[in-house]
Design a protein around this motif. Structure first.
Motif, PDB file in Angstrom:
ATOM      1  N   ASP A 164       0.424  -7.146  -0.452  1.00 24.72           N
ATOM      2  CA  ASP A 164       0.787  -5.813  -0.940  1.00 24.72           C
ATOM      3  C   ASP A 164       1.690  -5.093   0.066  1.00 24.72           C
ATOM      4  OD1 ASP A 164      -0.515  -5.873  -3.418  1.00 24.72           O
ATOM      5  OD2 ASP A 164      -2.423  -5.346  -2.504  1.00 24.72           O
TER       6      ASP A 164
ATOM      7  N   ARG B 278      -3.518  -0.687  -6.269  1.00 25.04           N
ATOM      8  CA  ARG B 278      -4.269  -1.888  -5.876  1.00 25.04           C
ATOM      9  C   ARG B 278      -4.889  -1.727  -4.503  1.00 25.04           C
ATOM     10  NH1 ARG B 278       0.323  -5.041  -7.888  1.00 25.04           N
ATOM     11  NH2 ARG B 278       0.843  -5.551  -5.723  1.00 25.04           N
TER      12      ARG B 278
ATOM     13  N   THR C 163      -8.861  -1.757  -3.586  1.00 26.58           N
ATOM     14  CA  THR C 163      -9.392  -2.684  -2.578  1.00 26.58           C
ATOM     15  C   THR C 163     -10.155  -1.933  -1.497  1.00 26.58           C
ATOM     16  OG1 THR C 163      -7.576  -4.234  -2.973  1.00 26.58           O
ATOM     17  CG2 THR C 163      -8.765  -4.443  -0.889  1.00 26.58           C
TER      18      THR C 163
END
Length: 461
Positions: A181, A231, A235
Motif C-alpha cells: 500500500d 485499506r 488494517t
C-alpha cells in the motif's frame, strides 16, 4: 463590548458594522485603471518582483484585486505581520479559497474558530518531542538508502533525492511500516501534488469535466488515494497491537476530542493527505536550496563539516534557518477578515478582504536583518530575529503544525549527508527561482558535485 485587536478601541457589536464600513481606510494600491485580471496575472506570474516594486511605491502595505482570491491587502512589514498573526479567529479566519478545496473539507487548512483549535490540539500529539527520536531514526535510514546511489564527481540535482527521502519519511511516520500500500502511495502522492499545484490558483469548476481534464485527473488520483488509505485504516483498526504503535495514523485512531468523539474517516483522509503532501514537498524543496546555498558558501560549509564530527548542531540549525530566510519556499501567509473591520496599522480593513503577509518581504527587511542579501547563519547564533520577522512556517494560530518535524528532518538529512560526502564548492551564480510544486524551487534542482568519504559509518540502511 468587544475590542479591536490593534488599537484597543471599544466598539459595541451592534454598531460595529456600520461604523467600520463607514470608517474603512484601505492602504494605497494600483489605480483603478489597472484591471483586476492584469493585477492578478502580474501577482501570480512574478509575485516576488511585483511585491518588491509595489512595496517601494506604496510602503508597508498595499491593496490589490486578483482573480480567485479577490480583494487583497498585502503586508510587507514585520510589525504589521505581528498584528495579523496575533489576531484572534473572531477577527481573522482562514483565507478563502484555501488548500482545503483541494485537500478536502476535513483538512485543517479549511477549519476556523473552535473547530480549528480542536484539530490543532489533535494534531499536536504526533509531533510531540517524545516521538522525535523514532522519527530521527527513520530520517537517517531513508537518507542513507537514497545517497547510496549518488553519483560521484559529476553534477546532479539533489531535489529529486530530497523528494524521495521526505516522501518515504512521512509515509513511514504516518503509517508506521512498509508494504504494498505504501508503494502505491509513493506513486499516487507525487501525481496528486503535481496536478494540485497546477490548479491551486485557478477557479474550481462545478464539475471536473471528465478524467482527461486537469480537474478530472486530480479527482482520479484522489480516488486512488482514498481507496489505499481506507485499506490502511481497516488494517490498523484490526491490528491487535494498535495501542502500542507510534505512527501518526495509530495515534489518530486512538485519540479523541475533549468531548469524547473521534475523528471521522473522511477527516482522517483529508488530514493525512495534508500531512503527506505538505510534509514532504516543502521540506524537500528547502533541502534542495540548502545544498545549492552551501555549495556557494565554502566558509559556512567547512564549519558545518567540522561541527558534524561533534555532538553540536547549533550552526547546522542556523544555516538551515538562513536558507529558509533567503530562499523561502512558500512566500505568503494569508488570512480573511471575518470581523466587521480589522485595524491594521493606520488602516481599517473591512470584512471580506484577505490580508496576505509577504514572507519574502519580511525576510529581507533591513531593520530586522541587516544587510539582508548576505547569507549569514550567525544571525541566529549571535541573536534571535523577531518571531514575526522570520516566518517560513507562517505565524500565529495557523502556523505550520509540522514545523518541529520539518526542522528535525532537515537537520538529520544535512548531518547524514555531510558525514558521508564532501560537497564541492562553486563560484557559479546562484540558481534562479522557479515556480513548481507547492512553492519556489531552485531552477536546476539544487545541483551539486559530491565525493564519498572513506568512513566506517554505514552507507545504506
Amino acid at each position: 463590548m468587544r475590542w479591536f485587536p490593534a488599537m484597543g478601541k471599544a466598539v459595541s457589536v451592534e454598531n460595529q458594522t456600520a461604523a467600520t464600513h463607514s470608517a474603512a481606510k484601505l492602504p494605497p494600491g494600483p489605480p483603478r485603471i489597472v484591471p483586476g485580471p492584469v493585477q492578478g496575472i502580474a501577482f501570480f506570474a512574478a509575485r516576488r518582483w511585483v511585491t518588491r516594486q509595489l512595496a517601494r511605491r506604496y510602503g508597508s502595505a498595499f491593496r490589490l484585486t486578483v482573480p480567485v482570491f479577490g480583494r487583497l491587502v498585502v503586508v510587507v512589514d514585520p510589525q504589521l505581520a505581528k498584528q495579523v498573526f496575533a489576531a484572534g479567529p473572531e477577527d481573522l479566519g482562514s483565507i478563502k479559497p484555501n488548500l482545503s478545496r483541494l485537500l478536502g473539507p476535513g483538512s485543517v487548512f479549511g477549519l476556523d474558530g473552535a473547530d480549528h483549535r480542536r484539530r490543532r490540539r489533535f494534531l499536536a500529539e504526533p509531533f510531540h518531542a517524545k516521538n522525535m527520536k523514532n522519527y530521527q531514526d527513520i530520517v537517517e535510514e531513508e537518507t542513507l538508502r537514497e545517497v547510496a546511489s549518488w553519483p560521484e564527481g559529476t553534477p546532479f540535482p539533489t531535489l529529486p533525492s530530497m523528494k524521495r527521502i521526505t516522501l518515504n519519511v512521512i509515509l513511514r511516520a504516518v503509517f508506521g511500516a512498509q508494504g504494498a500500500d505504501l508503494d502505491e502511495l509513493r506513486q499516487v502522492i507525487p501525481q496528486w501534488a503535481k496536478w494540485a499545484s497546477r490548479l491551486a490558483t485557478l477557479p474550481k469548476p462545478a464539475r471536473n469535466y471528465g478524467r482527461f481534464t486537469p480537474w478530472g485527473r486530480l479527482a482520479e488520483w484522489r480516488r486512488k488515494y482514498d481507496t489505499i488509505v481506507d485499506r490502511l485504516i481497516d488494517t490498523a483498526q484490526a491490528d491487535p497491537h494498535l495501542a502500542d504503535r507510534s505512527d501518526i495514523l495509530a495515534l489518530m485512531l486512538r485519540s479523541c476530542y475533549d468531548d469524547g468523539s473521534a475523528m471521522s474517516r473522511e477527516d482522517i483522509h483529508d488530514d493525512l493527505l495534508t500531512l503527506l503532501v505538505a510534509g514532504h514537498e516543502t521540506t524537500a524543496t528547502t533541502l534542495g536550496w540548502v545544498f545549492e546555498r552551501l555549495s556557494r558558501h565554502p566558509e559556512v560549509l567547512s564549519a558545518l563539516v567540522a561541527e558534524c564530527e561533534t555532538a553540536d548542531n547549533e550552526l547546522r540549525h542556523a544555516a538551515i534557518y538562513e536558507v529558509q530566510r533567503t530562499r523561502p519556499v512558500i512566500d505568503f501567509s494569508g488570512r480573511r477578515v471575518t470581523a466587521p473591520g480589522f485595524e491594521l496599522g493606520d488602516w481599517v480593513i473591512p470584512r471580506g478582504y484577505s490580508i496576505v503577509v509577504s514572507i519574502s518581504a519580511c525576510h529581507t527587511n533591513p531593520d530586522e536583518f541587516p544587510d539582508p542579501d548576505r547569507f549569514d547563519p550567525r544571525r541566529y547564533i549571535d541573536g534571535k530575529p523577531s518571531t514575526f520577522a522570520w516566518i517560513p512556517f507562517g505565524g500565529g494560530a495557523r502556523r505550520c503544525a509540522g514545523a518541529a518535524f520539518a526542522k528535525m528532518e532537515m537537520n538529520v538529512v544535512l548531518r547524514t549527508v555531510l558525514r558521508h560526502f564532501t560537497i564541492e564548492t562553486t563560484t557559479a551564480p546562484g540558481e534562479k527561482w522557479r515556480t513548481g510544486g507547492l512553492g519556489f524551487m531552485p531552477k536546476n534542482g539544487g545541483r551539486v558535485v559530491v565525493h564519498r568519504l572513506v568512513t566506517d559509518r554505514p552507507v545504506a540502511a
